[in-house]
Write an enzyme that holds these catalytic residues in place. Structure first.
Site, PDB file in Angstrom:
ATOM      1  N   ASP A   1      35.673  46.582  44.174  1.00 10.02           N
ATOM      2  CA  ASP A   1      35.399  47.885  44.777  1.00 10.02           C
ATOM      3  C   ASP A   1      34.097  47.875  45.582  1.00 10.02           C
ATOM      4  O   ASP A   1      33.143  47.188  45.224  1.00 10.02           O
ATOM      5  CB  ASP A   1      35.318  48.936  43.665  1.00 10.02           C
ATOM      6  CG  ASP A   1      35.393  50.344  44.212  1.00 10.02           C
ATOM      7  OD1 ASP A   1      35.822  50.523  45.375  1.00 10.02           O
ATOM      8  OD2 ASP A   1      35.011  51.282  43.491  1.00 10.02           O
TER       9      ASP A   1
ATOM     10  N   HIS B   1      35.833  45.153  54.497  1.00 13.78           N
ATOM     11  CA  HIS B   1      36.973  44.385  53.969  1.00 13.78           C
ATOM     12  C   HIS B   1      36.869  42.915  54.403  1.00 13.78           C
ATOM     13  O   HIS B   1      37.149  42.008  53.625  1.00 13.78           O
ATOM     14  CB  HIS B   1      38.295  44.992  54.439  1.00 13.78           C
ATOM     15  CG  HIS B   1      38.553  46.349  53.858  1.00 13.78           C
ATOM     16  ND1 HIS B   1      38.451  46.606  52.505  1.00 13.78           N
ATOM     17  CD2 HIS B   1      38.877  47.540  54.430  1.00 13.78           C
ATOM     18  CE1 HIS B   1      38.718  47.884  52.271  1.00 13.78           C
ATOM     19  NE2 HIS B   1      38.970  48.480  53.428  1.00 13.78           N
TER      20      HIS B   1
ATOM     21  N   LEU C   1      44.540  26.593  38.794  1.00 13.86           N
ATOM     22  CA  LEU C   1      44.172  28.019  38.707  1.00 13.86           C
ATOM     23  C   LEU C   1      45.345  28.841  39.218  1.00 13.86           C
ATOM     24  O   LEU C   1      45.962  28.483  40.222  1.00 13.86           O
ATOM     25  CB  LEU C   1      42.938  28.285  39.591  1.00 13.86           C
ATOM     26  CG  LEU C   1      42.618  29.758  39.884  1.00 13.86           C
ATOM     27  CD1 LEU C   1      42.141  30.470  38.619  1.00 13.86           C
ATOM     28  CD2 LEU C   1      41.555  29.884  40.970  1.00 13.86           C
TER      29      LEU C   1
HETATM   30  C1  FPP Z   1      38.244  48.426  47.438  1.00 14.07           C
HETATM   31  O1  FPP Z   1      37.100  48.818  48.166  1.00 14.07           O
HETATM   32  C2  FPP Z   1      38.875  47.303  48.083  1.00 14.07           C
HETATM   33  C3  FPP Z   1      40.155  47.282  48.532  1.00 14.07           C
HETATM   34  C4  FPP Z   1      41.079  48.426  48.406  1.00 14.07           C
HETATM   35  C5  FPP Z   1      40.703  46.104  49.208  1.00 14.07           C
HETATM   36  C6  FPP Z   1      40.285  44.789  48.667  1.00 14.07           C
HETATM   37  C7  FPP Z   1      40.395  43.783  49.738  1.00 14.07           C
HETATM   38  C8  FPP Z   1      39.570  42.719  49.926  1.00 14.07           C
HETATM   39  C9  FPP Z   1      38.509  42.330  48.975  1.00 14.07           C
HETATM   40  C10 FPP Z   1      39.672  41.863  51.140  1.00 14.07           C
HETATM   41  C11 FPP Z   1      40.981  41.293  51.366  1.00 14.07           C
HETATM   42  C12 FPP Z   1      41.466  40.481  50.236  1.00 14.07           C
HETATM   43  C13 FPP Z   1      42.468  39.616  50.344  1.00 14.07           C
HETATM   44  C14 FPP Z   1      42.910  38.867  49.151  1.00 14.07           C
HETATM   45  C15 FPP Z   1      43.121  39.342  51.640  1.00 14.07           C
HETATM   46  P1  FPP Z   1      37.072  50.244  48.841  1.00 14.07           P
HETATM   47  O2  FPP Z   1      37.514  50.093  50.246  1.00 14.07           O
HETATM   48  O3  FPP Z   1      37.832  51.208  48.012  1.00 14.07           O
HETATM   49  O4  FPP Z   1      35.533  50.556  48.792  1.00 14.07           O
HETATM   50  P2  FPP Z   1      34.848  51.977  48.729  1.00 14.07           P
HETATM   51  O5  FPP Z   1      34.936  52.426  47.303  1.00 14.07           O
HETATM   52  O6  FPP Z   1      33.444  51.663  49.126  1.00 14.07           O
HETATM   53  O7  FPP Z   1      35.555  52.885  49.688  1.00 14.07           O
END
Ligand code: FPP
Length: 224
Positions: free
Chosen positions: A12, A29, A122
């Site tokens: 997150d 992201h 893994l």
């Molecule tokens: C949550 O942060 C994150 C996500 C919903 C997406 C996770 C994706 C990645 C780490 C990158 C891509 C990964 C792969 C495996 C291709 P948020 O956007 O909810 O953060 P916020 O709480 O600050 O809004």
């Protein structure tokens, strides 16, 4: 010392990191993907067998289309550019969630799972379009359809995590303390660490610190 077979992570804080540092959630992201790569390497170095990453929840469809498209493009490019390398490193990729993305992404995911299916170093479980409540309802429906007895073992058998041991450790970055519909059944006895740092700022040192703390916890599982 506790054995550590399975780490699950709620990654997150990408959006907030992106807005703070680059004025765009999507930049967060992109940076988050770099952390994913670092954490995969550290997981191998620490001889952990399962890493489950919450990449997209059933609730994430509520986000603006532009952000969703960006996330899936990022994933597509990651698979295209990295899957052979992951395969060579003996890493297995498994999707937990319902693959109802574009035909291109669905095929790419299935191909990646098939290509790496025999690997043993893994297992990366990528939670994509994953929601724990949906998963549980689906499991109960199958249980009923097959007239199976309601037991812990049988419920686990119908979950998307079938054959995957329950996580020993859950890490959530981003300074938020909630489970967000993630592995509600499987996390029943996991140790949970909430990390203040946003996911793109999280690094191997932070990860190792948590692993060390985990290893020294007295885990009672209801006993004394
Ligand atoms: C949550 O942060 C994150 C996500 C919903 C997406 C996770 C994706 C990645 C780490 C990158 C891509 C990964 C792969 C495996 C291709 P948020 O956007 O909810 O953060 P916020 O709480 O600050 O809004």
């Amino acid at each position: 010392m506790n054995l550590l077979k399975h780490v699950a992570i709620i990654m997150d804080g990408n959006g907030r990191w992106g807005l703070k540092n680059k004025n765009s959630r999507n930049a967060g992201h992109k940076a988050g993907l770099k952390t994913v790569e670092k954490i995969i390497k550290a997981t191998i170095r620490n001889k952990i067998k399962h890493l489950t990453l919450y990449a997209f929840s059933t609730e994430n469809w509520k986000r603006p289309k532009k952000e969703i498209t960006y996330l899936f493009d990022l994933l597509e490019n990651f698979l295209i550019s990295r899957i052979e390398e992951l395969h060579k490193q003996n890493i297995r990729l498994k999707v937990i969630g319902i693959k109802n993305f574009s035909t291109k992404l669905n095929n790419l995911l299935s191909k990646s799972e098939k290509r790496t299916s025999k690997n043993t170093k893994l297992q990366i479980n990528l939670a994509l379009n994953y929601g724990s409540k949906f998963e549980l309802i689906n499991a109960f429906k199958n249980l009923k359809k097959n007239k199976d007895k309601i037991t812990e073992k049988n419920i686990s058998k119908y979950l998307l995590t079938k054959n995957i041991p329950d996580p020993d450790l859950l890490i959530r970055t981003g300074d938020t303390k909630r489970l967000s519909n993630f592995l509600l059944w499987q996390l029943a006895y996991s140790e949970i660490f909430f990390e203040k740092k946003l996911w793109p700022d999280f690094n191997e040192k932070d990860y190792i610190k948590i692993i060390k703390k985990f290893k020294n916890i007295k885990r009672n599982f209801g006993n004394i």
